[in-house]
Design an enzyme around this catalytic site. Structure first.
Site, short mmCIF file in Angstrom:
data_model
loop_
_atom_site.label_atom_id
_atom_site.label_comp_id
_atom_site.label_asym_id
_atom_site.label_seq_id
_atom_site.Cartn_x
_atom_site.Cartn_y
_atom_site.Cartn_z
N LYS A 21 0.86 -1.19 0.00
CA LYS A 21 0.00 0.00 0.00
C LYS A 21 0.89 1.23 0.00
O LYS A 21 1.76 1.38 0.87
CB LYS A 21 -0.88 0.02 1.25
CG LYS A 21 -2.02 1.02 1.19
CD LYS A 21 -3.15 0.49 0.33
CE LYS A 21 -4.51 1.07 0.63
NZ LYS A 21 -5.57 0.27 -0.03
N THR A 66 -4.24 -4.88 1.30
CA THR A 66 -3.51 -3.61 1.40
C THR A 66 -4.25 -2.65 2.31
O THR A 66 -3.65 -1.80 2.95
CB THR A 66 -3.27 -2.98 0.01
OG1 THR A 66 -4.51 -2.58 -0.57
CG2 THR A 66 -2.55 -3.95 -0.91
N PHE A 170 32.13 25.03 -16.27
CA PHE A 170 32.18 23.77 -17.02
C PHE A 170 33.03 24.01 -18.26
O PHE A 170 32.58 24.66 -19.21
CB PHE A 170 30.77 23.28 -17.38
CG PHE A 170 30.73 21.87 -17.90
CD1 PHE A 170 31.22 20.81 -17.13
CD2 PHE A 170 30.23 21.59 -19.16
CE1 PHE A 170 31.19 19.50 -17.61
CE2 PHE A 170 30.20 20.29 -19.64
CZ PHE A 170 30.67 19.24 -18.87
N HIS A 258 18.97 23.64 -15.48
CA HIS A 258 19.72 24.62 -16.26
C HIS A 258 19.11 26.02 -16.17
O HIS A 258 17.90 26.21 -16.36
CB HIS A 258 19.76 24.21 -17.73
CG HIS A 258 20.36 22.86 -17.95
ND1 HIS A 258 21.69 22.59 -17.69
CD2 HIS A 258 19.84 21.70 -18.41
CE1 HIS A 258 21.94 21.32 -17.99
NE2 HIS A 258 20.84 20.76 -18.42
#
Lengths: 295, 295, 295, 295
Positions: A21, A66, A170, A258
């Site tokens: 569940k 469940t 980068f 980004h």
């Protein structure tokens, strides 16, 4: 209407099964004093065991519904959960499912605690008034194995949105015929942290550990220069392992949310890393696991 | 392929029209010093004017493309927005659209500022590292009318999730054949606040006003006993009007994010308002506007 | 804890109020024969009336609880709703709220019917098996005013995602210093249609009308060359008014779900409107209302 | 600002790493004739390889930027993708990443094709006008391993929302002190199907296979009596394996989107499985894998 299942069973086999569940939304108010505590947890339960007959024979004999798992989360949420760590509550739940249902061999409980922040002490009513926090969810996975009697614990953090407005670049990556990205030594790095770590046995205080680990993570995100999202992951991972001996390994997955520098040159305006557009997609997704080196 | 439009124009008329660009995700870093400021704003632009020919005649003559509106948000985001209030930036944008495009008669700019929280000062890198806050978005609507030359400003707050674990009840309501709800003098009251207010002209500092209004709102949510969501709305509305003379009226809409007390009696467990299930739907939705009384 | 409200009432006034229950998720199975029908409707209720005392006096006397509104939707969902139009069910609900609660002066019921598609007739079990459709939601607003005894009906359509891979362009628009968009006579036009129309009184069959209007809308979206989203709105609006005399006016709002042509020139690859990136934000948002011209 | 990394490397190790670009939203129009085809695919790329230096040394030497992966998806989306199966396009992409970047050892491409439905042929403009379908997404995972030169393919289906209004029950399950669920031999079974299967090598036509598998899945969902979600999973899994020899195994995960029968007895109204409330949470989640038995 019923499909005969015997022929299929002769030819085909059930090689994996599990059920449970999900999304049990438990809110527990601890009101032993006028100064209430609030615990807000989403609990997912998943069980493994001798359930093949349910798939194959149209019989639900001896399996927990469940719906019963849901009832269990709320009932034990009263009797076994108040100000303690969600890891401890998860262990109670996982052990309960194995102990009470003979066919259950293994139980995993996934808990996500959503942060609430109490109002400042000088606000009248602060004893019982809260606003939703943004310090990240406390996540835990607790698994109990009936055969071995062991309970294992992992913890983590998600939904923590952080941003560096500089100290990130980068450069020096591969350039092929399909590469157009410009190098930059100054960009925005923004991400929603998802981290998961394994504890050594016998952790004293899971709540204290989690808070300390989160603090290390956030401070290292801030204090280093990021050469890549990959480098940031290794930096954070080693910082956690250095600071917290109870952590055996840590896996971090970071989406690169980004923020693209907007080209204002067509309008005769310089943009010295001041104006960005926040984008949703596509996004980079980087992951790594850092562990203690073997002796 | 083209549908002749003349007959239609004889019989039918365009009675309303507007257009614009939504979800311009502007992030502005103010980096005049090593201690950066971050502004994270979603800007929606909507224009009204002499645009009927676009709908009727297949001509786009003299109308601004929505792409140009986007460019404008980012270009003016550099030249006209840094540490000031979003209300002031909105006014610059709205006035720009009316001033530069002859066919634009009225421009409305809707801005939503998403909160970021700087890391603690003792964290290395706190000058440029932030995490997303949860203190509610600062919302503003700024409208400029070219005919009258007036600019009007409304502000508001949304996405502020607050909860009282007590000091809330609901009793004495109508009971009909279809009523099953039990009365209670002690329940959880949880809501995501959406508020919107009108300013008198000549507000000095929109940012300072917003922060002060938010503070009044949150403290009043905490300090009163709620007899109903309706009563909470009136309480908050009057508190804002009492505290802030620059506010002319305030509209508050509160979803009742129901936390239902779980019935643990079948399990022989008492639940004295300690265990709740948080639900998504259905939900109550209550609204009201409080204004200054005429003299 | 209680805030005295009398002084506030002297100075401030409640100028607007309303409340209700939203997101009642009613699923009604019509099983008069083995061939079931399914109705899947989200119902929002909103009431206006003499409710000021609830806001001002801490009294809930004689007001319906939102929980009772929920019960009403499900109870009348059994007794007054089966294969008929949601407009008719909405009228029953709206009239019920006004009739049964003396303080309710006006009730508005908003209904959204989610489409299900029956499996093909040659599929065993098709009498009771369905999959979710994507033909757009059927939306209705039904309002009953107790003072005049009138019930008004609007209907509409939302969540219909359509796309033209050609026969759409955008040229001849205003060019300023901030314009960079290239003109194009061949682009993708994609949108999620949101339409809303007013019916004349005495519509015979709301369900039949809705289906016919949806068909006109989709076919006109397909058959015309779009010079702009604005032109498409007027084209569709007039087509509906021409085809369906029971419609008095129609308002259409279209987000421009931009599909941007990808620049493959850096890779030496021609892109003749074949490769696009689907974007989420920002997006154009265009609206217009078309009505019958006065005689 | 830079954190010295050497000490950390002595004590800690990177035990796992990967990275890539997610949510590349490629729309490809095939316009070789006036009758356009549309392919709408979300592509996620993930790479494994000799990337440790990026994490450890602050060097990005020889690694592809995720931006280049994005460019690759769109460039090859023009040159290598038109009317073919997404599995074939995925193989081209995965092999490309391994072939062109020496440090890439393994590439996995995950593709999700979103369905569009062409307008009926009698609608003018149907050659280039489509609406979004709801027949489920076609999902594929294609992985290429540079060391072995092998490409493996899995396919699947998600986001298919189906419902049975009868022919489903749940009885005979375990009853403990925490069980309150009533047994029922007639309930609604609703779910969003998520399925994933492994193909034998040398599948001729992935698109034809997928369509046939989907058809088997939906028809079996309809034609059997469900004794449990588990039984439904096994029924569907065996039906697919019986019908399609190219499938080696199939894993199905089904959330039980509970539709709870509303208790109308307090209102004196009988509810013979006609009125339900659709709920979002909590939900059951059931999974199983069915494979061919070993000879």
């Amino acid at each position: 209407m019923t499909t005969p299942q015997s022929p299929a069973q002769a030819t085909f086999q059930l090689t994996h099964n599990a059920y449970g569940k999900s999304a049990n939304r438990l809110v527990r108010i601890v009101r032993d004093s006028p100064r209430h505590e609030i615990r807000d947890v989403t609990v997912d339960v998943r069980l493994w065991g001798a359930f093949e007959h349910v798939y194959l024979d149209g019989s639900n004999a001896e399996i927990p519904a469940t719906d019963t798992m849901k009832n269990t989360v709320f009932a034990l949420g009263k009797t076994d959960f108040s100000t303690g760590a969600i890891e401890d509550f998860g262990a109670v739940l996982a052990q309960h499912f194995v102990a009470t249902s003979p066919r259950v061999e293994r139980a995993r409980v996934h808990l996500v605690e959503h942060p609430w922040v109490r109002l400042p002490a000088d606000a009248e009513g602060s004893d019982h008034t809260f606003f939703r926090g943004s310090s990240g969810n406390h996540v835990a996975w607790v698994e109990h194995d009936g055969a071995t009697g062991t309970t294992s614990v992992k913890a983590g953090l998600d939904d923590l949105y952080v941003l560096k407005s500089t100290a990130s670049g980068f450069v020096g990556f591969e350039r092929t015929a399909l590469t157009t990205l410009a190098e930059t030594d100054d960009r925005i790095l923004a991400t929603t942290v998802q981290a998961e770590w394994t504890y050594a046995p016998d952790v004293d205080d899971y709540a204290e550990s989690w808070t300390a680990i989160r603090d290390v993570l956030v401070r290292r995100f801030a204090d280093h220069h990021s050469d890549s999202v990959q480098g940031t992951i290794f930096n954070i991972g080693t910082a956690i392992l250095e600071a917290r001996p109870e952590v055996l390994d840590v896996t971090i997955e970071l989406p690169n949310k980004h923020h693209l520098k907007v080209d204002l040159a067509p309008f005769g305006i310089a943009n010295e890393n001041e104006v960005f557009v926040a984008t949703q997609d596509p996004f980079g997704l980087i992951t790594g696991t850092v562990a203690r080196a073997a002796a």
